[in-house]
Design a protein around this motif. Structure first.
Motif, mmCIF file in Angstrom:
data_model
loop_
_atom_site.group_PDB
_atom_site.id
_atom_site.type_symbol
_atom_site.label_atom_id
_atom_site.label_comp_id
_atom_site.label_asym_id
_atom_site.label_seq_id
_atom_site.Cartn_x
_atom_site.Cartn_y
_atom_site.Cartn_z
ATOM 1 N N VAL A 210 0.850 -1.191 0.000
ATOM 2 C CA VAL A 210 0.000 0.000 0.000
ATOM 3 C C VAL A 210 0.887 1.244 0.000
ATOM 4 O O VAL A 210 1.798 1.374 0.825
ATOM 5 C CB VAL A 210 -0.914 0.028 1.237
ATOM 6 N N HIS A 227 -0.097 -8.084 -4.665
ATOM 7 C CA HIS A 227 -1.142 -7.118 -4.978
ATOM 8 C C HIS A 227 -0.682 -5.731 -4.514
ATOM 9 O O HIS A 227 0.126 -5.614 -3.586
ATOM 10 C CB HIS A 227 -2.458 -7.459 -4.275
ATOM 11 N N VAL A 229 -2.105 -1.551 -3.691
ATOM 12 C CA VAL A 229 -3.231 -0.646 -3.458
ATOM 13 C C VAL A 229 -2.685 0.775 -3.396
ATOM 14 O O VAL A 229 -1.795 1.070 -2.599
ATOM 15 C CB VAL A 229 -3.950 -0.974 -2.132
ATOM 16 N N GLU A 234 -7.858 4.594 -3.743
ATOM 17 C CA GLU A 234 -8.652 3.480 -3.230
ATOM 18 C C GLU A 234 -8.805 3.580 -1.719
ATOM 19 O O GLU A 234 -7.965 4.157 -1.029
ATOM 20 C CB GLU A 234 -7.975 2.149 -3.561
ATOM 21 N N ASP A 235 -9.890 3.013 -1.211
ATOM 22 C CA ASP A 235 -10.089 2.881 0.222
ATOM 23 C C ASP A 235 -9.213 1.720 0.691
ATOM 24 O O ASP A 235 -9.469 0.559 0.348
ATOM 25 C CB ASP A 235 -11.560 2.590 0.521
ATOM 26 N N VAL A 236 -8.166 2.028 1.456
ATOM 27 C CA VAL A 236 -7.161 1.026 1.809
ATOM 28 C C VAL A 236 -7.779 -0.125 2.603
ATOM 29 O O VAL A 236 -7.551 -1.306 2.295
ATOM 30 C CB VAL A 236 -6.006 1.670 2.598
ATOM 31 N N LYS A 238 -10.900 -1.175 2.863
ATOM 32 C CA LYS A 238 -11.823 -1.962 2.037
ATOM 33 C C LYS A 238 -11.064 -2.825 1.045
ATOM 34 O O LYS A 238 -11.387 -4.011 0.855
ATOM 35 C CB LYS A 238 -12.776 -1.018 1.304
ATOM 36 N N ALA A 239 -10.022 -2.252 0.424
ATOM 37 C CA ALA A 239 -9.267 -3.006 -0.574
ATOM 38 C C ALA A 239 -8.556 -4.202 0.047
ATOM 39 O O ALA A 239 -8.562 -5.302 -0.508
ATOM 40 C CB ALA A 239 -8.256 -2.087 -1.257
ATOM 41 N N GLU A 242 -11.098 -6.893 0.903
ATOM 42 C CA GLU A 242 -11.574 -7.587 -0.292
ATOM 43 C C GLU A 242 -10.537 -8.588 -0.806
ATOM 44 O O GLU A 242 -10.879 -9.654 -1.321
ATOM 45 C CB GLU A 242 -11.921 -6.581 -1.379
ATOM 46 N N LEU A 243 -9.265 -8.244 -0.656
ATOM 47 C CA LEU A 243 -8.194 -9.118 -1.136
ATOM 48 C C LEU A 243 -7.912 -10.281 -0.190
ATOM 49 O O LEU A 243 -7.107 -11.157 -0.506
ATOM 50 C CB LEU A 243 -6.911 -8.302 -1.357
#
Length: 320
Positions: A210, A227, A229, A234-236, A238-239, A242-243
């Motif tokens: 991130v 991945h 972010v 992006e909303d850290v 939430k991201a 989701e991951l």
């Protein structure tokens, strides 16, 4: 014999740094004199100048260094003149309960050189992280010297003593990342990038980098991130959730030191996850989490950033 060398100091909070003459004594028992070949510029040096570590001015800045041992004090056998070394923040004692359990990173009796380096008027200097390597020569505890391959570039090797060590240690030691774990690293500068590499070495299955800078995120991918972010778009939290199947990461490593990223770290981890705070906040220090949140769901919080040491009798404290 006293060595007169040039060094970079911070005299007071926020004052411009200056290059001046400093006096470095010959090494005493358990000490080593090191001729500095290269020293990185770490953000922690700015924290020192801004009073963010402690107020024991004047500081001799610089700590991410490599050099050649010039001389050693009595009874020193771990290093010898001519050795190429990187410098560690503190020497571990090897005998406390943490060291005896094979966890020297938790050593309860770390130490630096006993003798102070001074200005020409005798004012003791507080070396940054017990090193003070923005100087031609510095005095350290011999245990702060780690021998490395002399073929290595001093500029690259010096990074091992701070940024690489802090990031790898956050993942492998403090965070205790295990095979198959999910890991999020917030902040992908030198320390965060090393944490990404550490998570990969530990066998993490999902490593989420991130940052706000796409260049740093690309570097993180090269070091093992699966991945990325971008927190600017992006909303850290939430991201990351989701991951990780909606659960949050098993280990979140925060390498920025800001209230916003502290919050992201706490809420982006699994309820039974671990948060490792590596980033050093600038005063006034404000913990963003209500106390009731710290113990819920089995969550753990671990601190990795250096803690100030108190003054020792007779001269300014030498710890970070």
């Amino acid at each position: 014999m006293t060595h007169r060398v040039r060094g970079v100091i911070a005299r007071s909070k926020g004052a411009p740094v200056e290059t001046t003459t400093i006096l470095v004594p010959d090494p005493g028992p358990g000490e080593a004199l090191v001729k500095v070949q290269a020293c990185g510029v770490c953000h922690t040096d700015l924290h020192y100048r801004e009073g963010g570590i402690n107020d024991e001015f004047p500081f001799l800045l610089g700590h991410e260094a490599a050099g050649i041992v010039e001389s050693v004090g009595p009874d020193v056998t771990s290093v010898a003149p001519g050795d190429f070394v990187i410098l560690n923040w503190r020497a571990v004692c090897g005998d406390c309960r943490a060291c005896r359990r094979g966890r020297p990173w938790y050593c309860f009796a770390t130490h630096n050189a006993a003798q102070p380096m001074t200005l020409e008027d005798g004012t003791p200097l507080s070396p940054a992280l017990g090193i003070g390597a923005f100087a031609e020569k510095t005095l350290v505890a011999a245990g702060q010297c780690t021998k490395v391959d002399p073929a290595a570039s001093p500029a690259a090797a010096g990074l091992l003593g701070c940024g690489v060590m802090a990031g790898l240690g956050a993942a492998l030691n403090t965070g205790n990342v295990g095979r198959g774990d999910s890991v999020a690293v917030i902040g992908c500068g030198g320390v965060g990038s090393a944490a990404v590499a550490g998570a990969r070495l530990a066998g993490a299955s999902r490593i989420i980098a991130v940052d706000l800078d796409d260049r740093k995120l690309e570097w993180a991918r090269g070091l093992g991130a699966t991945h990325t972010v971008n927190g600017r778009t992006e909303d850290v939290v939430k991201a990351v959730q989701e991951l990780t199947g909606g659960n949050g990461a098993d280990v979140v490593i925060e390498a920025v030191g800001r209230p916003e990223t502290y919050r992201q770290a706490f809420y982006a981890r699994d309820l039974a996850g671990t948060v490792v705070l590596v980033g050093v906040p600038t005063p006034p220090r404000h913990h963003p989490q209500p106390p009731r949140h710290l113990g819920r769901g089995g969550r753990r919080r671990r601190l990795e950033h250096p803690r100030p040491q108190g003054r020792r009798p007779g001269h300014a404290g030498r710890g970070g």
